[in-house]
Design an enzyme around this catalytic site. Structure first.
Site, PDB file in Angstrom:
ATOM      1  N   LYS A   1       0.869  -1.188   0.000  1.00  0.00           N
ATOM      2  CA  LYS A   1       0.000   0.000   0.000  1.00  0.00           C
ATOM      3  C   LYS A   1       0.897   1.227   0.000  1.00  0.00           C
ATOM      4  O   LYS A   1       1.804   1.340   0.836  1.00  0.00           O
ATOM      5  CB  LYS A   1      -0.864  -0.042   1.265  1.00  0.00           C
ATOM      6  CG  LYS A   1      -1.607   1.251   1.581  1.00  0.00           C
ATOM      7  CD  LYS A   1      -2.549   1.055   2.759  1.00  0.00           C
ATOM      8  CE  LYS A   1      -3.117   2.365   3.255  1.00  0.00           C
ATOM      9  NZ  LYS A   1      -4.187   2.220   4.233  1.00  0.00           N
TER      10      LYS A   1
HETATM   11  C1  R5P Z   1      -1.937   4.158   8.609  1.00  0.00           C
HETATM   12  O1  R5P Z   1      -0.994   4.388   8.140  1.00  0.00           O
HETATM   13  C2  R5P Z   1      -3.001   3.202   8.540  1.00  0.00           C
HETATM   14  O2  R5P Z   1      -2.860   2.179   7.715  1.00  0.00           O
HETATM   15  C3  R5P Z   1      -4.244   3.945   8.569  1.00  0.00           C
HETATM   16  O3  R5P Z   1      -4.829   3.858   9.784  1.00  0.00           O
HETATM   17  C4  R5P Z   1      -5.174   3.875   7.430  1.00  0.00           C
HETATM   18  O4  R5P Z   1      -5.128   2.702   6.752  1.00  0.00           O
HETATM   19  C5  R5P Z   1      -5.004   5.058   6.571  1.00  0.00           C
HETATM   20  O5  R5P Z   1      -6.051   5.244   5.695  1.00  0.00           O
HETATM   21  P1  R5P Z   1      -6.368   6.667   5.108  1.00  0.00           P
HETATM   22  O6  R5P Z   1      -5.075   7.419   5.028  1.00  0.00           O
HETATM   23  O7  R5P Z   1      -6.939   6.417   3.761  1.00  0.00           O
HETATM   24  O8  R5P Z   1      -7.325   7.349   6.012  1.00  0.00           O
END
Ligand code: R5P
Length: 291
Positions: A201
């Protein structure tokens, strides 16, 4: 004793058995269970996924939009292909009848009050199996203070995940002091893949994102990041998949939208149906107004 059947005679000798290649980049040599789990995360028809990330509480507590996961998230969770969350929320809030793939947050430790890269593995692989997880997710802090420790967390999860057929999602975490450039993301994603992550990711960048996806031998899903206006978030998701991402893993840009239900459906259309940003935004507004 059951009656013994006659031996079959129809061997269709004129037809060769098909040898199916696996639809995900760089994943053909994985074992059956691993592929089967990945095929629950990624839609085999499009080769893409819409992951809904709601794991923010593991380091920052009740984030805006996630105060009541039972009320805010469960109604929109069926629109996701995959839900990314902690085991605490999974066990306490999500009904076991929920049948989308689960990606379990498997690293943690420091809160927002401390150095975030100082994470450790936070879930035993047996518990991931018990929870029927389709994958586990671990933060990797390339260039961060605890870089080596976070890479080691990932490689240990890859080893145990491989033993049990559970894929590992490496999440490239970028410190606030670091520059979000194509060069940085090429480095971070490639390190994760080289050391065994099954998919990665990472953040979208307007310049050079296709070189990040091209130089990473396994699928990349685009991270959402901080909340931005809905048309911009839809453009970002669309561009990411056009430039080689195998989907998105978005949190705040979905659950902090004016209408999270409309947003996740519009994101899904951009990802799975290649719906261009303007039309995806029209779809968002239509769905929002229907409500
Ligand atoms: C952080 O780095 C985590 O993975 C998060 O809590 C989350 O997955 C981030 O998602 P978003 O940036 O799309 O809110």
């Amino acid at each position: 004793m059951p009656e013994v059947d006659k031996e079959g005679k129809d061997f269709s000798l004129e037809k060769q058995a098909e040898t199916e290649g696996f639809f995900l980049k760089g994943s053909n040599s994985l074992d059956w269970g691993m592929k089967n789990r990945l095929a629950r995360i990624f839609n085999p028809e499009t080769g893409r996924t819409v992951m809904l990330a709601i794991d923010h509480g593991y380091f920052q507590g009740p984030t805006k939009g996630l105060e009541r996961i039972d009320l805010n998230i469960l109604p929109i969770a069926p629109y996701a292909d995959t839900l990314m969350l902690t085991r605490g929320i999974l066990r306490s809030v999500v009904p076991p009848s929920y049948n989308r793939a689960i990606v379990l947050r498997a690293s943690g430790g420091p809160s927002v009050l401390k150095e975030l890269s100082n994470e450790q593995i936070a879930v035993d692989i047996e518990d991931a199996l018990r929870l029927n997880a389709a994958a586990v997710a671990v933060q990797v802090f390339i260039g961060g203070e605890y870089e080596t420790q976070s890479v080691h967390n990932m490689t240990r999860l890859v080893d145990t995940g491989t033993r049990y057929g559970i894929p590992v999602l490496a999440v490239t975490a970028v410190g606030t002091e670091m520059k979000r450039s194509a060069r940085y993301f090429r480095l971070a994603c490639r390190i994760c893949a080289e050391l065994g992550a099954h998919y990665v990711k990472t953040y979208y960048i307007p310049k050079g994102f296709e070189s990040v996806t091209a130089s990473c031998p396994v699928p990349i899903v685009m991270a959402g990041g901080k909340k931005i206006p809905e048309p911009d978030a839809l453009t970002m998701a669309y561009n990411a998949v056009q430039e080689g991402a195998a989907g998105v893993d978005m949190g705040r840009n979905i659950f902090q939208a004016d209408s999270p239900a409309a947003m996740i459906q519009a994101v899904s259309a951009a990802v799975h149906k290649n719906l261009p940003p303007q039309q995806a935004h029209e779809m968002y507004l239509d769905l929002k107004n229907q409500k």
